[in-house]
Design a protein around this motif. Structure first.
Motif, short mmCIF file in Angstrom:
data_model
loop_
_atom_site.label_atom_id
_atom_site.label_comp_id
_atom_site.label_asym_id
_atom_site.label_seq_id
_atom_site.Cartn_x
_atom_site.Cartn_y
_atom_site.Cartn_z
N GLU A 151 10.11 1.16 2.65
CA GLU A 151 10.32 2.58 2.93
C GLU A 151 9.05 3.39 2.65
OE1 GLU A 151 13.62 3.59 0.44
OE2 GLU A 151 15.06 2.55 1.72
N GLN A 152 8.35 3.05 1.58
CA GLN A 152 7.12 3.76 1.24
C GLN A 152 6.04 3.50 2.29
OE1 GLN A 152 7.30 6.06 -1.12
NE2 GLN A 152 9.38 5.29 -1.30
N GLU A 153 5.99 2.27 2.77
CA GLU A 153 5.03 1.92 3.82
C GLU A 153 5.31 2.72 5.09
OE1 GLU A 153 2.98 -2.11 5.60
OE2 GLU A 153 5.01 -2.22 4.81
N GLU A 154 6.59 2.83 5.44
CA GLU A 154 6.98 3.60 6.63
C GLU A 154 6.62 5.07 6.49
OE1 GLU A 154 11.15 2.92 7.26
OE2 GLU A 154 10.85 0.79 7.66
N GLN A 155 6.59 5.56 5.26
CA GLN A 155 6.25 6.96 5.02
C GLN A 155 4.75 7.17 4.89
OE1 GLN A 155 8.57 8.47 1.74
NE2 GLN A 155 10.48 7.82 2.67
N GLY A 156 3.99 6.12 5.12
CA GLY A 156 2.54 6.25 5.16
C GLY A 156 1.80 5.95 3.88
N MET A 157 2.45 5.31 2.92
CA MET A 157 1.76 4.97 1.68
C MET A 157 0.65 3.97 1.97
SD MET A 157 3.21 3.15 -1.78
CE MET A 157 3.72 4.57 -2.71
N GLN A 158 -0.50 4.19 1.37
CA GLN A 158 -1.63 3.28 1.56
C GLN A 158 -1.32 1.92 0.95
OE1 GLN A 158 -5.03 5.20 -0.17
NE2 GLN A 158 -5.36 6.47 1.64
N GLU A 159 -1.88 0.89 1.53
CA GLU A 159 -1.64 -0.47 1.07
C GLU A 159 -2.07 -0.65 -0.38
OE1 GLU A 159 -0.54 -4.25 0.52
OE2 GLU A 159 0.06 -2.96 2.18
N THR A 160 -3.18 -0.05 -0.79
CA THR A 160 -3.63 -0.20 -2.18
C THR A 160 -2.62 0.40 -3.15
OG1 THR A 160 -4.95 1.82 -1.95
CG2 THR A 160 -6.10 -0.29 -1.64
N ASP A 161 -2.05 1.55 -2.81
CA ASP A 161 -1.04 2.18 -3.67
C ASP A 161 0.22 1.33 -3.71
OD1 ASP A 161 -2.74 4.32 -4.16
OD2 ASP A 161 -1.82 5.61 -2.66
N ARG A 162 0.60 0.82 -2.57
CA ARG A 162 1.80 -0.02 -2.47
C ARG A 162 1.63 -1.30 -3.30
NH1 ARG A 162 4.61 -3.58 0.03
NH2 ARG A 162 3.70 -4.39 1.90
N ALA A 163 0.47 -1.91 -3.21
CA ALA A 163 0.20 -3.14 -3.97
C ALA A 163 0.19 -2.84 -5.47
CB ALA A 163 -1.14 -3.74 -3.54
N TYR A 164 -0.41 -1.72 -5.85
CA TYR A 164 -0.44 -1.33 -7.27
C TYR A 164 0.99 -1.13 -7.79
CZ TYR A 164 -1.11 1.64 -11.37
OH TYR A 164 -1.05 2.18 -12.64
N MET A 165 1.80 -0.41 -7.02
CA MET A 165 3.17 -0.13 -7.40
C MET A 165 3.98 -1.42 -7.50
SD MET A 165 5.63 2.79 -5.84
CE MET A 165 6.50 1.85 -4.62
N ASN A 166 3.83 -2.29 -6.54
CA ASN A 166 4.53 -3.57 -6.53
C ASN A 166 4.17 -4.38 -7.77
OD1 ASN A 166 6.01 -5.83 -5.62
ND2 ASN A 166 4.25 -6.61 -4.51
N HIS A 167 2.88 -4.50 -8.04
CA HIS A 167 2.42 -5.28 -9.19
C HIS A 167 2.96 -4.69 -10.50
CE1 HIS A 167 -0.09 -7.40 -12.04
NE2 HIS A 167 -0.47 -6.23 -12.51
N LYS A 168 2.86 -3.38 -10.63
CA LYS A 168 3.27 -2.74 -11.88
C LYS A 168 4.78 -2.86 -12.10
CE LYS A 168 2.29 1.37 -14.58
NZ LYS A 168 1.41 2.55 -14.65
N CYS A 169 5.57 -2.65 -11.06
CA CYS A 169 7.03 -2.79 -11.18
C CYS A 169 7.39 -4.20 -11.62
CB CYS A 169 7.71 -2.49 -9.85
SG CYS A 169 7.84 -0.74 -9.45
N ARG A 170 6.82 -5.18 -10.95
CA ARG A 170 7.14 -6.57 -11.27
C ARG A 170 6.70 -6.93 -12.69
NH1 ARG A 170 8.82 -9.34 -6.86
NH2 ARG A 170 8.41 -8.37 -4.84
N ASP A 171 5.53 -6.45 -13.09
CA ASP A 171 5.02 -6.77 -14.41
C ASP A 171 5.89 -6.13 -15.50
OD1 ASP A 171 3.07 -8.24 -15.83
OD2 ASP A 171 1.97 -6.40 -16.29
#
Length: 133
Positions: A35-55
């Motif tokens: 959903e964030q990607e569809e709303q135009g979130m940059q890949e670097t922000d998305r990757a950071y968010m993904n990593h941090k959530c999982r960690d």
């Protein structure tokens, strides 16, 4: 996207941990990131968010132990889900992220508590985090 905006999104994902476990949480995270990607979130922000959530989710047991050690009379099992999610995020930032100053992590947590928590949430979050800091 600002760090504050990303932090808010991470909080929203951590809040879902209280309702979804294991594979269900993974599905929720993937959907949320999509959903964030569809709303135009940059890949670097998305990757950071993904990593941090999982960690954070991977380290919940340790994070909760730190919280329970310092919060007298308020174990994680008694805390409201909003406040607990905010505190978990801040504890992760205080204890495990060297590039975020403690004061910033606490201030951002209090701001999230003002926005999403009850009237007493900012003071509660600040009190718990002050004991950890």
């Amino acid at each position: 996207m600002s760090r504050r905006e990303i932090r808010e999104l991470i909080f929203k994902m951590l809040f879902r941990v209280e309702f979804y476990q294991g594979p269900e949480y993974e599905e929720q995270l993937a959907l949320f990131l999509s959903e964030q990607e569809e709303q135009g979130m940059q890949e670097t922000d998305r990757a950071y968010m993904n990593h941090k959530c999982r960690d954070i989710v991977d380290k919940l047991e340790q994070i909760d132990a730190w919280i329970n050690e310092k919060s007298k009379g308020w174990k994680t099992s008694r805390m409201g889900k909003v406040e607990l999610s905010i505190i978990r995020l801040a504890v992760y930032e205080i204890k495990l992220e060297e590039d975020i100053p403690t004061g910033v992590a606490i201030n951002e947590a209090v701001e999230l508590a003002k926005k999403f928590g009850t009237e007493d949430a900012p003071a509660f979050v600040n009190g718990v985090l002050a004991k950890l800091a």
